[in-house]
Design an enzyme around this catalytic site. Sequence first.
Site, PDB file in Angstrom:
ATOM      1  N   LEU A  38       0.862  -1.184   0.000  1.00 33.27           N
ATOM      2  CA  LEU A  38       0.000   0.000   0.000  1.00 33.27           C
ATOM      3  C   LEU A  38       0.897   1.233   0.000  1.00 33.27           C
ATOM      4  O   LEU A  38       1.892   1.281   0.730  1.00 33.27           O
ATOM      5  CB  LEU A  38      -0.901   0.031   1.243  1.00 33.27           C
ATOM      6  CG  LEU A  38      -2.184  -0.799   1.218  1.00 33.27           C
ATOM      7  CD1 LEU A  38      -2.851  -0.763   2.584  1.00 33.27           C
ATOM      8  CD2 LEU A  38      -3.148  -0.315   0.152  1.00 33.27           C
ATOM      9  N   ASP A  39       0.556   2.237  -0.806  1.00 32.38           N
ATOM     10  CA  ASP A  39       1.316   3.484  -0.812  1.00 32.38           C
ATOM     11  C   ASP A  39       1.257   4.132   0.568  1.00 32.38           C
ATOM     12  O   ASP A  39       0.309   3.915   1.331  1.00 32.38           O
ATOM     13  CB  ASP A  39       0.753   4.443  -1.855  1.00 32.38           C
ATOM     14  CG  ASP A  39       1.081   4.010  -3.277  1.00 32.38           C
ATOM     15  OD1 ASP A  39       2.050   3.254  -3.455  1.00 32.38           O
ATOM     16  OD2 ASP A  39       0.362   4.441  -4.202  1.00 32.38           O
ATOM     17  N   PRO A  40       2.263   4.952   0.915  1.00 35.30           N
ATOM     18  CA  PRO A  40       2.287   5.591   2.242  1.00 35.30           C
ATOM     19  C   PRO A  40       1.010   6.349   2.597  1.00 35.30           C
ATOM     20  O   PRO A  40       0.562   6.313   3.741  1.00 35.30           O
ATOM     21  CB  PRO A  40       3.490   6.539   2.146  1.00 35.30           C
ATOM     22  CG  PRO A  40       4.398   5.869   1.178  1.00 35.30           C
ATOM     23  CD  PRO A  40       3.498   5.239   0.146  1.00 35.30           C
ATOM     24  N   ARG A 174      -3.677   4.567  -8.684  1.00 34.33           N
ATOM     25  CA  ARG A 174      -3.300   5.920  -9.099  1.00 34.33           C
ATOM     26  C   ARG A 174      -3.380   6.070 -10.612  1.00 34.33           C
ATOM     27  O   ARG A 174      -3.808   7.109 -11.133  1.00 34.33           O
ATOM     28  CB  ARG A 174      -1.875   6.230  -8.636  1.00 34.33           C
ATOM     29  CG  ARG A 174      -1.722   6.444  -7.147  1.00 34.33           C
ATOM     30  CD  ARG A 174      -0.286   6.739  -6.793  1.00 34.33           C
ATOM     31  NE  ARG A 174       0.572   5.559  -6.909  1.00 34.33           N
ATOM     32  CZ  ARG A 174       1.842   5.590  -7.309  1.00 34.33           C
ATOM     33  NH1 ARG A 174       2.399   6.734  -7.664  1.00 34.33           N
ATOM     34  NH2 ARG A 174       2.559   4.486  -7.344  1.00 34.33           N
TER      35      ARG A 174
END
Length: 302
Positions: A38-40, A174
């Site tokens: 998971l992205d930050p 994204r």
Amino acid sequence: MRDGLLLVDKEPGCTSHDVVQRARRLLRQRKMGHCGTLDPGATGLLVLTLGKATRLTRFLINAPKVYSGTVRFGETTDTYDRDGTVTARRPIDGLAQEAIESAMEGLVGTYEQTAPPYSAKKVKGVKYYELARRGEEVPEARKEITVFELRSEGELADGLLPFRLSCTSGTYVRSIAHELGQVLGYGAHLANLRRLRVGPFRVEDAVTMARLEESEDRSVAAGEAWVPFDRIPLPFEGATADPQQERRIIHGQTVLLRQLDCEEGDWIKLTNQRSQVIAVGTVIERIGDAGVGVVQPRIVFR
């Protein structure tokens, strides 16, 4: 809590690697991994593998994912999300809800997706975002993905639209937000993201790292967030071995099993008569049409 899965509800502002490191220290566990980054800035379900379960990561990581999130229209960023630098702005006065939903329908299906320039994908050992930050050219990398569902979860308001997405593993959400903006001609980026499901696992059953760290009894605090090794659901059929077959399996020897509902080359979970997982193997030969086959253990646990 030595061998199994820990379902963590990740908070924003930390990487998936950060969560693994915190869990390692907290549980004093050296062998640990996770099933999908998971992205930050994203929150939600992160499936950690502990101990022997790390050897099952290859089977769990490809599970389909479900997300909820928000897209902001009228702004394009270099990272395709809110953490990037805005590269273009456009008024969205003429943007209609119906047009967005039609564009969403057009992104459902199987197709090649281009990885965003700011991603952890590597070329010759260097991550894309490292190249992008240095101003170097980022090669185009495409991967086949499947979007099962992409739909709005509310009305467009102040340029923001909530959505729900179901897709295959490895999908860049994204990139979907960015593509949606390109299709509509207004530009867009991902404003926020939360992962709700990974295969059969739900974020409702997950625990936050803060709760684990505050608790004196971590197994009680984890509750349904802890999945013991022998209860881990795998994405293929299983078979039970008798004591004689069990002895052969733990020594890596082939066994002849009946009532198999799989084909040659398929993976199979092998348990003993005490419902303990002893190995994962493959069917190397089918004999006749009565569900009889020869199974070769590939990963032995006991």
